[in-house]
Design a protein around this motif. Structure first.
Motif, PDB file in Angstrom:
ATOM      1  N   LEU A  91      16.474 -36.355  12.084  1.00 49.49           N
ATOM      2  CA  LEU A  91      16.667 -34.916  12.176  1.00 49.49           C
ATOM      3  C   LEU A  91      17.693 -34.601  13.252  1.00 49.49           C
ATOM      4  O   LEU A  91      17.777 -35.302  14.265  1.00 49.49           O
ATOM      5  CB  LEU A  91      15.350 -34.216  12.510  1.00 49.49           C
ATOM      6  CG  LEU A  91      14.157 -34.500  11.597  1.00 49.49           C
ATOM      7  CD1 LEU A  91      12.966 -33.658  12.028  1.00 49.49           C
ATOM      8  CD2 LEU A  91      14.503 -34.262  10.147  1.00 49.49           C
ATOM      9  N   SER A  92      18.448 -33.543  13.019  1.00 47.74           N
ATOM     10  CA  SER A  92      19.423 -33.071  13.997  1.00 47.74           C
ATOM     11  C   SER A  92      19.117 -31.625  14.348  1.00 47.74           C
ATOM     12  O   SER A  92      18.661 -30.853  13.506  1.00 47.74           O
ATOM     13  CB  SER A  92      20.845 -33.164  13.436  1.00 47.74           C
ATOM     14  OG  SER A  92      21.199 -34.489  13.149  1.00 47.74           O
ATOM     15  N   CYS A  93      19.392 -31.279  15.585  1.00 47.77           N
ATOM     16  CA  CYS A  93      19.249 -29.907  16.066  1.00 47.77           C
ATOM     17  C   CYS A  93      20.558 -29.536  16.744  1.00 47.77           C
ATOM     18  O   CYS A  93      20.856 -30.032  17.836  1.00 47.77           O
ATOM     19  CB  CYS A  93      18.083 -29.819  17.042  1.00 47.77           C
ATOM     20  SG  CYS A  93      17.921 -28.225  17.873  1.00 47.77           S
ATOM     21  N   ALA A  94      21.331 -28.702  16.081  1.00 46.81           N
ATOM     22  CA  ALA A  94      22.632 -28.306  16.593  1.00 46.81           C
ATOM     23  C   ALA A  94      22.540 -26.928  17.225  1.00 46.81           C
ATOM     24  O   ALA A  94      21.956 -26.008  16.642  1.00 46.81           O
ATOM     25  CB  ALA A  94      23.658 -28.296  15.464  1.00 46.81           C
ATOM     26  N   ALA A  95      23.123 -26.802  18.404  1.00 45.10           N
ATOM     27  CA  ALA A  95      23.057 -25.549  19.138  1.00 45.10           C
ATOM     28  C   ALA A  95      24.406 -24.862  19.158  1.00 45.10           C
ATOM     29  O   ALA A  95      25.453 -25.512  19.197  1.00 45.10           O
ATOM     30  CB  ALA A  95      22.587 -25.793  20.559  1.00 45.10           C
ATOM     31  N   SER A  96      24.352 -23.552  19.158  1.00 40.34           N
ATOM     32  CA  SER A  96      25.560 -22.751  19.340  1.00 40.34           C
ATOM     33  C   SER A  96      25.193 -21.561  20.212  1.00 40.34           C
ATOM     34  O   SER A  96      24.029 -21.266  20.455  1.00 40.34           O
ATOM     35  CB  SER A  96      26.123 -22.281  18.005  1.00 40.34           C
ATOM     36  OG  SER A  96      25.179 -21.475  17.329  1.00 40.34           O
ATOM     37  N   ASN A 117      26.488 -31.033  21.648  1.00 35.70           N
ATOM     38  CA  ASN A 117      25.474 -29.975  21.721  1.00 35.70           C
ATOM     39  C   ASN A 117      24.384 -30.176  20.681  1.00 35.70           C
ATOM     40  O   ASN A 117      23.940 -29.224  20.016  1.00 35.70           O
ATOM     41  CB  ASN A 117      26.126 -28.609  21.532  1.00 35.70           C
ATOM     42  CG  ASN A 117      25.777 -27.654  22.662  1.00 35.70           C
ATOM     43  OD1 ASN A 117      25.294 -28.060  23.710  1.00 35.70           O
ATOM     44  ND2 ASN A 117      26.024 -26.379  22.438  1.00 35.70           N
ATOM     45  N   THR A 118      23.957 -31.413  20.515  1.00 37.86           N
ATOM     46  CA  THR A 118      23.010 -31.771  19.461  1.00 37.86           C
ATOM     47  C   THR A 118      21.925 -32.681  20.007  1.00 37.86           C
ATOM     48  O   THR A 118      22.185 -33.554  20.841  1.00 37.86           O
ATOM     49  CB  THR A 118      23.748 -32.478  18.296  1.00 37.86           C
ATOM     50  OG1 THR A 118      24.746 -31.593  17.779  1.00 37.86           O
ATOM     51  CG2 THR A 118      22.790 -32.840  17.173  1.00 37.86           C
ATOM     52  N   VAL A 119      20.709 -32.454  19.517  1.00 40.80           N
ATOM     53  CA  VAL A 119      19.576 -33.314  19.828  1.00 40.80           C
ATOM     54  C   VAL A 119      19.069 -33.905  18.522  1.00 40.80           C
ATOM     55  O   VAL A 119      19.050 -33.230  17.488  1.00 40.80           O
ATOM     56  CB  VAL A 119      18.469 -32.525  20.536  1.00 40.80           C
ATOM     57  CG1 VAL A 119      17.201 -33.356  20.668  1.00 40.80           C
ATOM     58  CG2 VAL A 119      18.952 -32.073  21.915  1.00 40.80           C
ATOM     59  N   TYR A 120      18.656 -35.159  18.571  1.00 37.85           N
ATOM     60  CA  TYR A 120      18.241 -35.882  17.371  1.00 37.85           C
ATOM     61  C   TYR A 120      16.780 -36.322  17.486  1.00 37.85           C
ATOM     62  O   TYR A 120      16.257 -36.524  18.587  1.00 37.85           O
ATOM     63  CB  TYR A 120      19.106 -37.139  17.187  1.00 37.85           C
ATOM     64  CG  TYR A 120      20.576 -36.850  17.130  1.00 37.85           C
ATOM     65  CD1 TYR A 120      21.374 -36.984  18.271  1.00 37.85           C
ATOM     66  CD2 TYR A 120      21.181 -36.443  15.942  1.00 37.85           C
ATOM     67  CE1 TYR A 120      22.731 -36.714  18.229  1.00 37.85           C
ATOM     68  CE2 TYR A 120      22.541 -36.179  15.889  1.00 37.85           C
ATOM     69  CZ  TYR A 120      23.304 -36.312  17.042  1.00 37.85           C
ATOM     70  OH  TYR A 120      24.653 -36.041  16.993  1.00 37.85           O
ATOM     71  N   LEU A 121      16.151 -36.488  16.352  1.00 34.34           N
ATOM     72  CA  LEU A 121      14.829 -37.090  16.283  1.00 34.34           C
ATOM     73  C   LEU A 121      14.871 -38.159  15.199  1.00 34.34           C
ATOM     74  O   LEU A 121      14.926 -37.839  14.009  1.00 34.34           O
ATOM     75  CB  LEU A 121      13.749 -36.058  15.973  1.00 34.34           C
ATOM     76  CG  LEU A 121      12.314 -36.599  16.011  1.00 34.34           C
ATOM     77  CD1 LEU A 121      11.929 -36.954  17.449  1.00 34.34           C
ATOM     78  CD2 LEU A 121      11.332 -35.575  15.436  1.00 34.34           C
TER      79      LEU A 121
END
Length: 122
Positions: free
Chosen positions: A20-25, A77-81
């Motif tokens: 999974l990816s979590c992209a921030a803006s 700017n991304t966090v992964y799981l």
């Protein structure tokens, strides 16, 4: 303001993997602890993992320890799981969230994404 968008969910067989990816803006994730939570139908949202803004500290729920890995790339700017050895009980909507602090409670987090569905078939 921080906008978060999760991606990477899907249908996988038991024993399989997903990332999974979590992209921030809006604002950089660099100064936030970032967590993953999940919510199965009829259940409360539960903590999965959290990573500090530096990436130097991580904490996992006992149910995923040794199978899931949280990581971040502040340049993107991304966090992964990374989720390995998936089980049917991992089926849920997975959410990322950011916190100016640190914690396992949903109240510890300031901004949330819309979630991505993960379904693990037996």
């Amino acid at each position: 303001q921080v906008q978060l968008v999760e991606s990477g969910g899907g249908l996988v067989q038991a024993g399989g993997s997903l990332r999974l990816s979590c992209a921030a803006s809006g604002r950089t994730l660099r100064w936030y602890g970032t967590g993953w939570f999940r919510q199965a139908p009829g259940k409360e949202r539960e903590f999965v993992a959290v990573i500090s803004w530096s990436g130097g500290s991580t904490t996992y729920a006992d149910s995923v320890k040794g199978r899931f890995t949280i990581a971040r790339d502040n340049a993107k700017n991304t966090v992964y799981l990374q989720m390995n050895s998936l089980k049917p009980e991992d089926t849920a909507v997975y959410y990322c969230a950011v916190s100016t602090g640190w914690g396992r409670r949903t109240d510890d987090y300031n901004y949330w994404g819309q979630g991505t569905q993960v379904t693990v078939s037996s």
